[in-house]
Design a protein around this motif. Structure first.
Motif, PDB file in Angstrom:
ATOM      1  N   CYS A  34      53.312  29.204   4.572  1.00 16.36           N
ATOM      2  CA  CYS A  34      53.275  30.527   5.756  1.00 16.36           C
ATOM      3  C   CYS A  34      53.834  31.513   5.264  1.00 16.36           C
ATOM      4  CB  CYS A  34      53.662  29.581   7.092  1.00 16.36           C
ATOM      5  SG  CYS A  34      52.866  28.463   7.818  1.00 16.36           S
ATOM      6  N   SER A  35      53.334  32.687   5.681  1.00 16.69           N
ATOM      7  CA  SER A  35      53.891  34.024   5.344  1.00 16.69           C
ATOM      8  C   SER A  35      54.466  34.490   7.047  1.00 16.69           C
ATOM      9  CB  SER A  35      53.164  34.869   4.591  1.00 16.69           C
ATOM     10  OG  SER A  35      52.804  34.460   3.303  1.00 16.69           O
ATOM     11  N   LEU A  36      55.179  35.175   7.100  1.00 13.34           N
ATOM     12  CA  LEU A  36      55.433  36.067   8.358  1.00 13.34           C
ATOM     13  C   LEU A  36      55.737  37.362   7.992  1.00 13.34           C
ATOM     14  CD1 LEU A  36      57.183  34.405  11.339  1.00 13.34           C
ATOM     15  CD2 LEU A  36      58.005  37.070  10.621  1.00 13.34           C
ATOM     16  N   ALA A  37      54.996  38.241   8.781  1.00  7.78           N
ATOM     17  CA  ALA A  37      55.132  39.735   8.926  1.00  7.78           C
ATOM     18  C   ALA A  37      55.269  40.268  10.183  1.00  7.78           C
ATOM     19  CB  ALA A  37      54.039  40.237   8.009  1.00  7.78           C
ATOM     20  N   VAL A  38      56.448  41.207  10.549  1.00  9.03           N
ATOM     21  CA  VAL A  38      56.381  42.020  11.607  1.00  9.03           C
ATOM     22  C   VAL A  38      55.524  43.144  11.268  1.00  9.03           C
ATOM     23  CG1 VAL A  38      58.529  40.888  12.488  1.00  9.03           C
ATOM     24  CG2 VAL A  38      58.654  42.965  11.022  1.00  9.03           C
ATOM     25  N   PHE A  39      54.961  43.676  12.450  1.00  6.96           N
ATOM     26  CA  PHE A  39      54.428  45.139  12.337  1.00  6.96           C
ATOM     27  C   PHE A  39      54.648  45.902  13.484  1.00  6.96           C
ATOM     28  CE2 PHE A  39      51.203  42.574  14.588  1.00  6.96           C
ATOM     29  CZ  PHE A  39      50.664  43.640  15.483  1.00  6.96           C
ATOM     30  N   GLY A  81      48.539  43.631   6.696  1.00  7.07           N
ATOM     31  CA  GLY A  81      49.610  42.341   6.352  1.00  7.07           C
ATOM     32  C   GLY A  81      48.543  41.116   6.223  1.00  7.07           C
ATOM     33  N   PHE A  82      47.749  40.899   7.024  1.00  9.08           N
ATOM     34  CA  PHE A  82      46.804  39.585   6.773  1.00  9.08           C
ATOM     35  C   PHE A  82      46.140  39.884   5.490  1.00  9.08           C
ATOM     36  CE2 PHE A  82      45.769  39.145  11.531  1.00  9.08           C
ATOM     37  CZ  PHE A  82      46.781  38.472  11.671  1.00  9.08           C
ATOM     38  N   ARG A  83      45.750  40.865   5.146  1.00 12.98           N
ATOM     39  CA  ARG A  83      44.935  40.875   3.592  1.00 12.98           C
ATOM     40  C   ARG A  83      46.064  40.515   2.613  1.00 12.98           C
ATOM     41  NH1 ARG A  83      42.064  45.007   6.140  1.00 12.98           N
ATOM     42  NH2 ARG A  83      43.423  46.788   5.670  1.00 12.98           N
ATOM     43  N   ALA A  84      47.180  41.225   2.470  1.00 12.54           N
ATOM     44  CA  ALA A  84      48.230  41.078   1.617  1.00 12.54           C
ATOM     45  C   ALA A  84      48.696  39.674   1.518  1.00 12.54           C
ATOM     46  CB  ALA A  84      49.434  41.900   2.012  1.00 12.54           C
ATOM     47  N   ALA A  85      48.750  38.915   2.638  1.00 12.84           N
ATOM     48  CA  ALA A  85      49.035  37.507   2.589  1.00 12.84           C
ATOM     49  C   ALA A  85      47.869  36.388   2.269  1.00 12.84           C
ATOM     50  CB  ALA A  85      49.501  37.241   4.216  1.00 12.84           C
ATOM     51  N   ALA A  86      46.588  37.010   2.346  1.00 15.21           N
ATOM     52  CA  ALA A  86      45.564  36.085   2.144  1.00 15.21           C
ATOM     53  C   ALA A  86      45.764  35.323   0.715  1.00 15.21           C
ATOM     54  CB  ALA A  86      44.189  36.908   1.968  1.00 15.21           C
ATOM     55  N   SER A  87      45.707  34.066   0.841  1.00 14.18           N
ATOM     56  CA  SER A  87      45.841  33.213  -0.379  1.00 14.18           C
ATOM     57  C   SER A  87      44.515  32.955  -1.212  1.00 14.18           C
ATOM     58  CB  SER A  87      46.167  31.857  -0.096  1.00 14.18           C
ATOM     59  OG  SER A  87      46.310  31.091  -1.059  1.00 14.18           O
ATOM     60  N   PRO A  88      44.576  33.411  -2.370  1.00 11.41           N
ATOM     61  CA  PRO A  88      43.433  33.366  -3.371  1.00 11.41           C
ATOM     62  C   PRO A  88      43.234  31.813  -3.798  1.00 11.41           C
ATOM     63  CG  PRO A  88      45.265  34.031  -4.489  1.00 11.41           C
ATOM     64  CD  PRO A  88      45.574  33.698  -3.294  1.00 11.41           C
ATOM     65  N   ARG A  89      44.224  30.698  -3.355  1.00 10.66           N
ATOM     66  CA  ARG A  89      44.189  29.373  -3.631  1.00 10.66           C
ATOM     67  C   ARG A  89      43.367  28.433  -2.656  1.00 10.66           C
ATOM     68  NH1 ARG A  89      49.560  30.833  -3.663  1.00 10.66           N
ATOM     69  NH2 ARG A  89      49.816  29.645  -1.725  1.00 10.66           N
ATOM     70  N   GLY A  90      43.176  29.074  -1.555  1.00 11.90           N
ATOM     71  CA  GLY A  90      42.339  28.198  -0.549  1.00 11.90           C
ATOM     72  C   GLY A  90      42.181  29.148   0.698  1.00 11.90           C
ATOM     73  N   VAL A  91      42.109  28.287   1.703  1.00 15.39           N
ATOM     74  CA  VAL A  91      41.957  28.912   2.993  1.00 15.39           C
ATOM     75  C   VAL A  91      43.135  29.501   3.685  1.00 15.39           C
ATOM     76  CG1 VAL A  91      41.522  28.104   5.574  1.00 15.39           C
ATOM     77  CG2 VAL A  91      40.198  27.099   3.561  1.00 15.39           C
ATOM     78  N   SER A  92      42.708  30.720   4.257  1.00 13.16           N
ATOM     79  CA  SER A  92      44.036  31.494   4.785  1.00 13.16           C
ATOM     80  C   SER A  92      43.661  31.834   6.251  1.00 13.16           C
ATOM     81  CB  SER A  92      44.144  32.812   4.239  1.00 13.16           C
ATOM     82  OG  SER A  92      44.381  33.031   2.861  1.00 13.16           O
ATOM     83  N   VAL A  93      44.653  31.480   7.100  1.00 14.24           N
ATOM     84  CA  VAL A  93      44.487  31.714   8.515  1.00 14.24           C
ATOM     85  C   VAL A  93      45.524  32.844   9.164  1.00 14.24           C
ATOM     86  CG1 VAL A  93      44.766  30.526  10.646  1.00 14.24           C
ATOM     87  CG2 VAL A  93      43.831  29.382   8.934  1.00 14.24           C
ATOM     88  N   GLY A  94      45.043  33.796   9.737  1.00 16.85           N
ATOM     89  CA  GLY A  94      46.136  34.657  10.411  1.00 16.85           C
ATOM     90  C   GLY A  94      45.942  34.657  11.718  1.00 16.85           C
TER      91      GLY A  94
END
Length: 102
Positions: A34-39, A81-94
């Protein structure tokens, strides 16, 4: 996490309560990070690609103590932030959680 402060500070507590419940459901699921970003007027990662293990809950509590409302809430920054955290390894959920009204 949108932190513009457009609502009461207790809204942030609700956001972190939801995050902690989400993390508990993912606890020790193999391969989940998981990644967590504030905006607000920009986005900032406070956690990046962290495994949801026993130390995860403590890290969420630490972050909860340091986050405070500031505005405005720019939702395009959340998408960046979602785009920056997207995982190239598999499924990403925002998951977008806000302390206020868009």
């Amino acid at each position: 996490i949108e932190t513009s402060g457009s609502r009461l500070i207790s809204r942030i507590d609700g956001v972190f309560d939801a995050l902690e419940s989400f993390a508990a459901a993912l606890f020790e699921v193999d391969g989940v990070t998981c990644s967590l970003a504030v905006f607000h007027d920009s986005h900032e990662f406070l956690m990046k690609d962290a495994a949801v293990t026993s130390g995860f809950a403590a890290e969420l509590k630490r972050i909860r103590q340091m986050v405070s409302p500031k505005g405005p809430g720019r939702y395009m920054e959340a998408l960046a932030g979602f785009r920056a955290a997207a995982s190239p390894r598999g499924v990403s959920v925002g998951v977008l959680l806000s302390d206020g009204v868009p």
